[in-house]
Write an enzyme that holds these catalytic residues in place. Structure first.
Site, mmCIF file in Angstrom:
data_model
loop_
_atom_site.group_PDB
_atom_site.id
_atom_site.type_symbol
_atom_site.label_atom_id
_atom_site.label_comp_id
_atom_site.label_asym_id
_atom_site.label_seq_id
_atom_site.Cartn_x
_atom_site.Cartn_y
_atom_site.Cartn_z
ATOM 1 N N GLN A 18 56.913 67.077 10.713
ATOM 2 C CA GLN A 18 56.644 66.038 11.706
ATOM 3 C C GLN A 18 55.655 66.507 12.776
ATOM 4 O O GLN A 18 55.766 67.618 13.303
ATOM 5 C CB GLN A 18 57.947 65.587 12.367
ATOM 6 N N HIS A 45 68.913 62.536 15.249
ATOM 7 C CA HIS A 45 69.345 61.604 16.288
ATOM 8 C C HIS A 45 70.425 60.651 15.777
ATOM 9 O O HIS A 45 70.590 59.558 16.319
ATOM 10 C CB HIS A 45 68.150 60.798 16.803
ATOM 11 N N GLU A 53 54.647 65.673 16.412
ATOM 12 C CA GLU A 53 55.257 64.939 17.520
ATOM 13 C C GLU A 53 54.775 65.401 18.888
ATOM 14 O O GLU A 53 55.305 64.955 19.905
ATOM 15 C CB GLU A 53 56.783 65.075 17.446
ATOM 16 N N ALA A 101 57.160 57.719 18.690
ATOM 17 C CA ALA A 101 57.827 57.733 19.997
ATOM 18 C C ALA A 101 57.652 59.084 20.673
ATOM 19 O O ALA A 101 57.226 59.171 21.840
ATOM 20 C CB ALA A 101 59.306 57.391 19.839
ATOM 21 N N ASP A 102 57.959 60.158 19.951
ATOM 22 C CA ASP A 102 57.854 61.494 20.544
ATOM 23 C C ASP A 102 56.411 61.857 20.855
ATOM 24 O O ASP A 102 56.129 62.453 21.902
ATOM 25 C CB ASP A 102 58.464 62.537 19.609
#
Length: 270
Positions: free
Chosen positions: A165, A51, A167, A192-193
């Site tokens: 990760q 990102h 997520e 967040a995800d």
């Protein structure tokens, strides 16, 4: 982390991940900022390429800057341990992206959206030289541009860290099995995800989110970490039982410092 976690001998960043480390997140493609973050005595700095507008040239510059903050040479050191490790988050779990960032001399690699055992195995294989994996061999910065290739090849699989990760709800359900993939070193919950996938975006105290985190922490055979974006989150994540943390983001540090200075000035004029 499950008490039954493996205890195989590892070195480099793989060993660091097992010692409750703390690091920073680099979202700005700036070697100067990378060097400044590494100079804070952090255990690692994550260079984001998912990102952030960070291309390969900027990745290598950031890795070199982290190494410079540790007093290392022009190329990666295959034998010694840097004070601060440069870790790169790739944009996707793709073996081409992974081998390219590791060629820069990065001490570890992080892959987003690892939801299944098959995806975790593919990730680890991309970061390991044959016969344990499929990483291509070349004389790049990681091996002193080829001058230390034999030594680097012999030690890289024991030293280069891999972080998958978590997520999604699917990844939570599979976290225990994912964590037991051979040579996977750590999990990192993307708050967040994960909260978005669970339908409670940003509600980190919601029972659904907390339960998911507890499941990952309890069932994982490797250290589990996360990303904090405030001092309050650092404390909260510690309470939830994470083994390591990314304690902040460069952009957040800049904004909070700038705002605090302005507020102090304006208060002094009242």
């Amino acid at each position: 982390m499950d008490e039954s976690s493996t205890s195989d001998e590892v070195a480099g960043f793989r060993a660091t991940l097992r010692s409750n480390p703390a690091g920073h997140w680099l979202s700005t493609p700036s070697p100067q900022v990378a060097e400044q973050l590494a100079s804070t005595d952090a255990d690692f700095v994550v260079v984001d390429t998912e990102h952030a507008p960070t291309e390969m040239e900027s990745v290598e510059a950031a890795v070199r800057a982290v190494d410079a903050a540790n007093g290392r040479g022009e190329s990666g050191d295959a034998d010694g341990d840097a004070d601060t490790a440069a870790v790169v988050r790739v944009a996707w779990n793709d073996h081409v992206r992974i081998k390219r960032v590791l060629d820069t001399g990065a001490a570890g690699v992080m892959a987003p959206q690892v939801n299944t055992v098959d995806q975790a195995e593919s990730f680890v294989e991309a970061a390991r030289y044959p016969p344990a994996g499929r990483r291509g061999v070349a004389g790049t910065r990681s091996s002193g541009y080829g001058t230390d290739l034999d030594d680097y090849y012999a030690t890289a699989n024991d030293r280069v860290g891999t972080i998958a990760q978590v997520e999604t709800g699917e990844a939570v359900a599979n976290a225990g099995d994912i964590s037991r993939v051979e040579s996977l070193d750590a999990l990192l919950v993307g708050p967040a995800d994960l909260s978005a996938d669970l339908g409670v975006f940003g509600a980190y105290d919601d029972e659904t989110f907390v339960s998911a985190v507890e499941t990952v922490v309890d069932e994982s055979a490797v250290p589990v970490g996360t990303l904090a974006t405030s001092l309050a989150e650092v404390e909260y994540w510690s309470e939830l039982g994470y083994d390591y943390q990314i304690v902040g983001v460069d952009a957040g540090y800049l904004q909070s410092g700038a705002r605090a200075a302005l507020e102090r000035y304006r208060a002094s004029k009242n």
